[in-house]
Design a protein around this motif. Sequence first.
Motif, PDB file in Angstrom:
ATOM      1  N   ALA A 106       0.808  -1.226   0.000  1.00  0.00           N
ATOM      2  CA  ALA A 106       0.000   0.000   0.000  1.00  0.00           C
ATOM      3  C   ALA A 106       0.842   1.278   0.000  1.00  0.00           C
ATOM      4  O   ALA A 106       0.525   2.210  -0.751  1.00  0.00           O
ATOM      5  CB  ALA A 106      -0.976  -0.005   1.168  1.00  0.00           C
ATOM      6  N   PRO A 107       1.921   1.381   0.787  1.00  0.00           N
ATOM      7  CA  PRO A 107       2.696   2.634   0.741  1.00  0.00           C
ATOM      8  C   PRO A 107       3.251   2.930  -0.659  1.00  0.00           C
ATOM      9  O   PRO A 107       3.259   4.084  -1.099  1.00  0.00           O
ATOM     10  CB  PRO A 107       3.819   2.399   1.759  1.00  0.00           C
ATOM     11  N   MET A 108       3.702   1.898  -1.364  1.00  0.00           N
ATOM     12  CA  MET A 108       4.224   2.106  -2.713  1.00  0.00           C
ATOM     13  C   MET A 108       3.110   2.519  -3.669  1.00  0.00           C
ATOM     14  O   MET A 108       3.252   3.475  -4.438  1.00  0.00           O
ATOM     15  CB  MET A 108       4.895   0.837  -3.237  1.00  0.00           C
ATOM     16  N   CYS A 142      16.310  -1.258   4.446  1.00  0.00           N
ATOM     17  CA  CYS A 142      16.496  -2.005   5.682  1.00  0.00           C
ATOM     18  C   CYS A 142      17.494  -1.273   6.574  1.00  0.00           C
ATOM     19  O   CYS A 142      18.635  -1.077   6.173  1.00  0.00           O
ATOM     20  CB  CYS A 142      17.014  -3.411   5.358  1.00  0.00           C
ATOM     21  N   PRO A 143      17.076  -0.849   7.766  1.00  0.00           N
ATOM     22  CA  PRO A 143      18.008  -0.130   8.640  1.00  0.00           C
ATOM     23  C   PRO A 143      19.100  -1.039   9.204  1.00  0.00           C
ATOM     24  O   PRO A 143      20.149  -0.562   9.611  1.00  0.00           O
ATOM     25  CB  PRO A 143      17.114   0.425   9.759  1.00  0.00           C
ATOM     26  N   ALA A 144      18.866  -2.347   9.195  1.00  0.00           N
ATOM     27  CA  ALA A 144      19.861  -3.264   9.759  1.00  0.00           C
ATOM     28  C   ALA A 144      21.022  -3.488   8.796  1.00  0.00           C
ATOM     29  O   ALA A 144      22.181  -3.515   9.215  1.00  0.00           O
ATOM     30  CB  ALA A 144      19.184  -4.597  10.113  1.00  0.00           C
ATOM     31  N   TYR A 183      10.651  -5.717  -4.753  1.00  0.00           N
ATOM     32  CA  TYR A 183       9.320  -5.247  -4.492  1.00  0.00           C
ATOM     33  C   TYR A 183       9.057  -5.163  -2.982  1.00  0.00           C
ATOM     34  O   TYR A 183       9.844  -5.683  -2.190  1.00  0.00           O
ATOM     35  CB  TYR A 183       8.324  -6.223  -5.131  1.00  0.00           C
ATOM     36  N   PRO A 184       7.920  -4.539  -2.590  1.00  0.00           N
ATOM     37  CA  PRO A 184       7.610  -4.393  -1.179  1.00  0.00           C
ATOM     38  C   PRO A 184       7.498  -5.740  -0.459  1.00  0.00           C
ATOM     39  O   PRO A 184       6.889  -6.672  -0.983  1.00  0.00           O
ATOM     40  CB  PRO A 184       6.257  -3.670  -1.180  1.00  0.00           C
ATOM     41  N   ARG A 185       8.107  -5.797   0.720  1.00  0.00           N
ATOM     42  CA  ARG A 185       8.092  -7.045   1.499  1.00  0.00           C
ATOM     43  C   ARG A 185       7.894  -6.766   2.982  1.00  0.00           C
ATOM     44  O   ARG A 185       8.015  -5.631   3.431  1.00  0.00           O
ATOM     45  CB  ARG A 185       9.415  -7.786   1.318  1.00  0.00           C
ATOM     46  N   VAL A 186       7.645  -7.835   3.711  1.00  0.00           N
ATOM     47  CA  VAL A 186       7.444  -7.748   5.150  1.00  0.00           C
ATOM     48  C   VAL A 186       8.782  -7.850   5.874  1.00  0.00           C
ATOM     49  O   VAL A 186       8.981  -7.238   6.920  1.00  0.00           O
ATOM     50  CB  VAL A 186       6.474  -8.851   5.634  1.00  0.00           C
ATOM     51  N   VAL A 187       9.697  -8.642   5.319  1.00  0.00           N
ATOM     52  CA  VAL A 187      11.033  -8.784   5.917  1.00  0.00           C
ATOM     53  C   VAL A 187      12.095  -8.540   4.852  1.00  0.00           C
ATOM     54  O   VAL A 187      11.872  -8.746   3.655  1.00  0.00           O
ATOM     55  CB  VAL A 187      11.250 -10.183   6.546  1.00  0.00           C
ATOM     56  N   CYS A 188      13.278  -8.118   5.305  1.00  0.00           N
ATOM     57  CA  CYS A 188      14.407  -7.884   4.403  1.00  0.00           C
ATOM     58  C   CYS A 188      14.864  -9.221   3.808  1.00  0.00           C
ATOM     59  O   CYS A 188      15.131 -10.166   4.548  1.00  0.00           O
ATOM     60  CB  CYS A 188      15.547  -7.234   5.179  1.00  0.00           C
ATOM     61  N   PRO A 189      14.963  -9.313   2.486  1.00  0.00           N
ATOM     62  CA  PRO A 189      15.400 -10.579   1.885  1.00  0.00           C
ATOM     63  C   PRO A 189      16.901 -10.828   2.073  1.00  0.00           C
ATOM     64  O   PRO A 189      17.375 -11.918   1.772  1.00  0.00           O
ATOM     65  CB  PRO A 189      15.054 -10.395   0.399  1.00  0.00           C
ATOM     66  N   ASN A 221      12.016   0.476   6.448  1.00  0.00           N
ATOM     67  CA  ASN A 221      11.550   1.859   6.365  1.00  0.00           C
ATOM     68  C   ASN A 221      11.244   2.234   4.919  1.00  0.00           C
ATOM     69  O   ASN A 221      11.936   1.791   4.001  1.00  0.00           O
ATOM     70  CB  ASN A 221      12.634   2.815   6.891  1.00  0.00           C
ATOM     71  N   TRP A 222      10.237   3.074   4.744  1.00  0.00           N
ATOM     72  CA  TRP A 222       9.899   3.580   3.405  1.00  0.00           C
ATOM     73  C   TRP A 222      10.586   4.909   3.171  1.00  0.00           C
ATOM     74  O   TRP A 222      10.716   5.730   4.078  1.00  0.00           O
ATOM     75  CB  TRP A 222       8.387   3.763   3.291  1.00  0.00           C
TER      76      TRP A 222
END
Length: 139
Positions: free
Chosen positions: A19-21, A36-38, A45-51, A59-60
């Motif tokens: 949705a944010p994209m 990914c801040p880590a 594409y948009p994901r729930v976790v960093c691949p 963060n967006w």
Amino acid sequence: MTGESPPGLPQPRETPTNAPMLRAWREEGALALQRCPACAKVIYYPRVVCPHCWSDRLNWFRASGAGRVVSFTRVHRGLPAPFQAEAPIVLAEIALAEGASMIARIVTPDAGAVRSGMAVRLVPPGDAPRFPLPTFMPA
Ligand SMILES: [Zn+2]
């Protein structure tokens, strides 16, 4: 090319993850990406976790919209009906300036002039409502 999306054009299915994209594109003509801040990697594409590191604290941010064509195809036939009048459609892998890559459409009056390595940028924000997903043009 400014205007509404042609009738019948397939629309993306909005989910909590993308949705944010989709909203950044639809409402501002902007390309929103995740970082990914880590591990500092940019993700598309948009994901729930960093691949890359599996962090779930993504963060967006607003990308510049600049990139280069990695590879592309010109699609002349077999397009869904709403796209047929616009054939050939150029679909490209675009290496974004921020580091991620994405598959996206490039709109240009001269599809034959698209080349690998070519600089591209997002279509102007006023043209964004015409396209269901972030769309590029020659820079
Ligand atoms: Zn990461």
